[in-house]
Design an enzyme around this catalytic site. Sequence first.
Site, mmCIF file in Angstrom:
data_model
loop_
_atom_site.group_PDB
_atom_site.id
_atom_site.type_symbol
_atom_site.label_atom_id
_atom_site.label_comp_id
_atom_site.label_asym_id
_atom_site.label_seq_id
_atom_site.Cartn_x
_atom_site.Cartn_y
_atom_site.Cartn_z
ATOM 1 N N ILE A 1 53.745 45.428 40.294
ATOM 2 C CA ILE A 1 53.142 46.768 40.227
ATOM 3 C C ILE A 1 54.189 47.793 39.810
ATOM 4 O O ILE A 1 53.931 48.676 38.981
ATOM 5 C CB ILE A 1 52.527 47.170 41.591
ATOM 6 C CG1 ILE A 1 51.732 46.033 42.224
ATOM 7 C CG2 ILE A 1 51.673 48.431 41.435
ATOM 8 C CD1 ILE A 1 50.539 45.568 41.453
ATOM 9 N N SER B 1 48.073 48.567 51.172
ATOM 10 C CA SER B 1 47.226 47.456 50.723
ATOM 11 C C SER B 1 45.895 47.449 51.456
ATOM 12 O O SER B 1 45.809 47.895 52.602
ATOM 13 C CB SER B 1 47.949 46.129 51.007
ATOM 14 O OG SER B 1 47.058 45.038 50.963
ATOM 15 N N TYR C 1 52.110 40.576 57.657
ATOM 16 C CA TYR C 1 52.246 41.366 56.415
ATOM 17 C C TYR C 1 51.356 42.614 56.523
ATOM 18 O O TYR C 1 51.821 43.733 56.356
ATOM 19 C CB TYR C 1 51.862 40.523 55.190
ATOM 20 C CG TYR C 1 51.559 41.381 53.985
ATOM 21 C CD1 TYR C 1 50.248 41.574 53.559
ATOM 22 C CD2 TYR C 1 52.580 42.050 53.331
ATOM 23 C CE1 TYR C 1 49.973 42.395 52.491
ATOM 24 C CE2 TYR C 1 52.310 42.876 52.261
ATOM 25 C CZ TYR C 1 51.002 43.050 51.846
ATOM 26 O OH TYR C 1 50.728 43.873 50.788
ATOM 27 N N LYS D 1 52.216 46.830 57.043
ATOM 28 C CA LYS D 1 51.689 47.948 56.240
ATOM 29 C C LYS D 1 51.081 49.019 57.160
ATOM 30 O O LYS D 1 51.239 50.217 56.946
ATOM 31 C CB LYS D 1 50.631 47.439 55.250
ATOM 32 C CG LYS D 1 51.177 46.560 54.136
ATOM 33 C CD LYS D 1 52.069 47.321 53.163
ATOM 34 C CE LYS D 1 52.482 46.463 51.984
ATOM 35 N NZ LYS D 1 53.373 47.171 51.049
ATOM 36 N N ARG E 1 39.721 29.146 52.947
ATOM 37 C CA ARG E 1 41.129 29.357 53.310
ATOM 38 C C ARG E 1 41.164 30.177 54.595
ATOM 39 O O ARG E 1 40.463 31.190 54.717
ATOM 40 C CB ARG E 1 41.852 30.084 52.172
ATOM 41 C CG ARG E 1 43.295 30.425 52.434
ATOM 42 C CD ARG E 1 43.982 30.994 51.192
ATOM 43 N NE ARG E 1 43.361 32.257 50.786
ATOM 44 C CZ ARG E 1 43.802 32.963 49.739
ATOM 45 N NH1 ARG E 1 44.809 32.526 48.994
ATOM 46 N NH2 ARG E 1 43.209 34.114 49.421
ATOM 47 N N ASP F 1 40.589 34.221 55.121
ATOM 48 C CA ASP F 1 39.826 34.863 54.039
ATOM 49 C C ASP F 1 38.570 35.535 54.584
ATOM 50 O O ASP F 1 37.953 35.021 55.527
ATOM 51 C CB ASP F 1 39.398 33.812 53.010
ATOM 52 C CG ASP F 1 40.461 33.649 51.919
ATOM 53 O OD1 ASP F 1 41.458 34.391 51.959
ATOM 54 O OD2 ASP F 1 40.299 32.785 51.061
HETATM 55 C C1 WQD Z 1 41.087 36.191 45.901
HETATM 56 C C2 WQD Z 1 39.856 35.295 46.048
HETATM 57 C C3 WQD Z 1 40.169 33.510 47.630
HETATM 58 C C4 WQD Z 1 43.283 31.487 45.247
HETATM 59 C C5 WQD Z 1 45.665 38.897 48.614
HETATM 60 C C6 WQD Z 1 46.398 39.466 49.776
HETATM 61 C C7 WQD Z 1 46.338 40.971 49.742
HETATM 62 C C8 WQD Z 1 46.780 41.497 48.398
HETATM 63 C C9 WQD Z 1 46.009 40.831 47.267
HETATM 64 C C10 WQD Z 1 49.046 42.279 48.670
HETATM 65 C C11 WQD Z 1 39.572 34.906 47.487
HETATM 66 C C12 WQD Z 1 39.986 32.948 46.226
HETATM 67 C C13 WQD Z 1 42.327 32.386 45.690
HETATM 68 C C14 WQD Z 1 42.909 30.149 44.938
HETATM 69 C C15 WQD Z 1 40.630 30.686 45.518
HETATM 70 N N1 WQD Z 1 48.174 41.336 48.226
HETATM 71 N N2 WQD Z 1 41.028 31.986 45.821
HETATM 72 N N3 WQD Z 1 41.582 29.795 45.095
HETATM 73 O O1 WQD Z 1 43.349 36.990 49.401
HETATM 74 O O2 WQD Z 1 41.891 38.773 48.275
HETATM 75 O O3 WQD Z 1 44.300 39.232 48.691
HETATM 76 O O4 WQD Z 1 46.196 39.426 47.407
HETATM 77 O O5 WQD Z 1 48.797 43.350 49.123
HETATM 78 O O6 WQD Z 1 47.204 41.428 50.740
HETATM 79 O O7 WQD Z 1 45.721 39.056 50.949
HETATM 80 O O8 WQD Z 1 43.663 37.584 46.950
HETATM 81 O O9 WQD Z 1 43.926 36.258 44.918
HETATM 82 O O10 WQD Z 1 44.574 35.207 47.141
HETATM 83 O O11 WQD Z 1 42.169 35.570 46.614
HETATM 84 O O12 WQD Z 1 39.438 30.342 45.646
HETATM 85 O O13 WQD Z 1 43.733 29.289 44.541
HETATM 86 O O14 WQD Z 1 40.104 34.066 45.353
HETATM 87 O O15 WQD Z 1 39.474 32.723 48.588
HETATM 88 O O16 WQD Z 1 38.153 34.837 47.640
HETATM 89 P P1 WQD Z 1 43.207 38.090 48.406
HETATM 90 P P2 WQD Z 1 43.665 36.106 46.374
#
Ligand code: WQD
Length: 333
Positions: free
Chosen positions: A12, A124, A148, A152, A291, A294
């Site tokens: 970012i 976040s 984490y 924040k 996961r 989630d």
């Molecule tokens: C997105 C969607 C997963 C990977 C995280 C952090 C958050 C912020 C943004 C810092 C979900 C699905 C993911 C994979 C999948 N970071 N997924 N297979 O969890 O929304 O947020 O990143 O601030 O703090 O928690 O993002 O990209 O990990 O997941 O199915 O291999 O994709 O279940 O629905 P998330 P993500």
Amino acid sequence: MKILLTGGAGYIGSHAAVVLSQAGHEVIIFDNFSNSSRSVISRLENILNKKIVCIEGNICDFALLENAIQKNQIEAVIHFAGLKAVGESNAKPLEYYANNVQGTISLLQAMQATGVKKIIFSSSATVYGAPKYSPIDEEYPLSATNPYGRSKIFIEKILQDLAISDQSWSIVCLRYFNPVGAHESGLIGEDPEGIPNNLMPYLAQVAIGKLAKVYVFGDDYQTLDGTGVRDYIHVMDLAEGHLAALAYACRQTGFEAINLGTGKGSSVLEIIKGFEVASKKTIPYEIVGRRFGDVAVCFAKADLAKKKLGWSAKRDLSDAFKSAWKWQNLEGK
Ligand code: WQD
């Protein structure tokens, strides 16, 4: 203005450096390169066609920060530096609190000592914990499901207390939803170490053949196609949100927490399909179990950013997919 970007070599931070510099600000980057590459600096100089001052250091180093602020006549700080892997934070809470919370206190003390009282903080949507409904507005109660996210929340509370104790501070906490995409040049982008945790960089590595398939974490959520829904925001829109927040901090003092999201949700399967169109590649995937940690649905109420900052996301996801694919082909791991 002369702006210090802590963590400015990161995903970012580097995109914000481009937007701020092109808007006429002078950006000074402060980074320990623990989760970014030193080559980002030369790539930024290539994009901007100008030299970038970069100081290598840790935000816990008060003396180095104080000197950096004084020597470069810093007028405002955008604070990106921080550890940000949810899973890792469960395993290493002390490291996360020492770096993120203690580091921020050290930065704020250095700003206080040098009379610099404008800060934009990289917060976040994780501060909303497991939200019961979406869209989520800024009044939604804060809670965290991991160190984490808790770090924040702690930092936001410290900033709130600071603004109450000294009304001359201008403090804006920007709560990012899911940043995706890359700068149009393909020279900077999301560059995670090792196997990506986040969906988009993982997809890009499957598309380029580095990883075999995407594991979709659950298709039994109460959503249109059963997969998780998130608010994916183009990183360039996010970067422009920081420019707008800086202008806001120059207009008034006090504390403000503002969502930076599109206000729309997209499912995992929609993202996979969109990336296939952009990359013209078939992306194999397998549905597996959910996961841990989630949530089903998480997307922003984006009205406050429009009202206070005069900012809203304007790029669509197809541009994010195309730019992420270009980055993956040009520079990504
Ligand atoms: C997105 C969607 C997963 C990977 C995280 C952090 C958050 C912020 C943004 C810092 C979900 C699905 C993911 C994979 C999948 N970071 N997924 N297979 O969890 O929304 O947020 O990143 O601030 O703090 O928690 O993002 O990209 O990990 O997941 O199915 O291999 O994709 O279940 O629905 P998330 P993500």
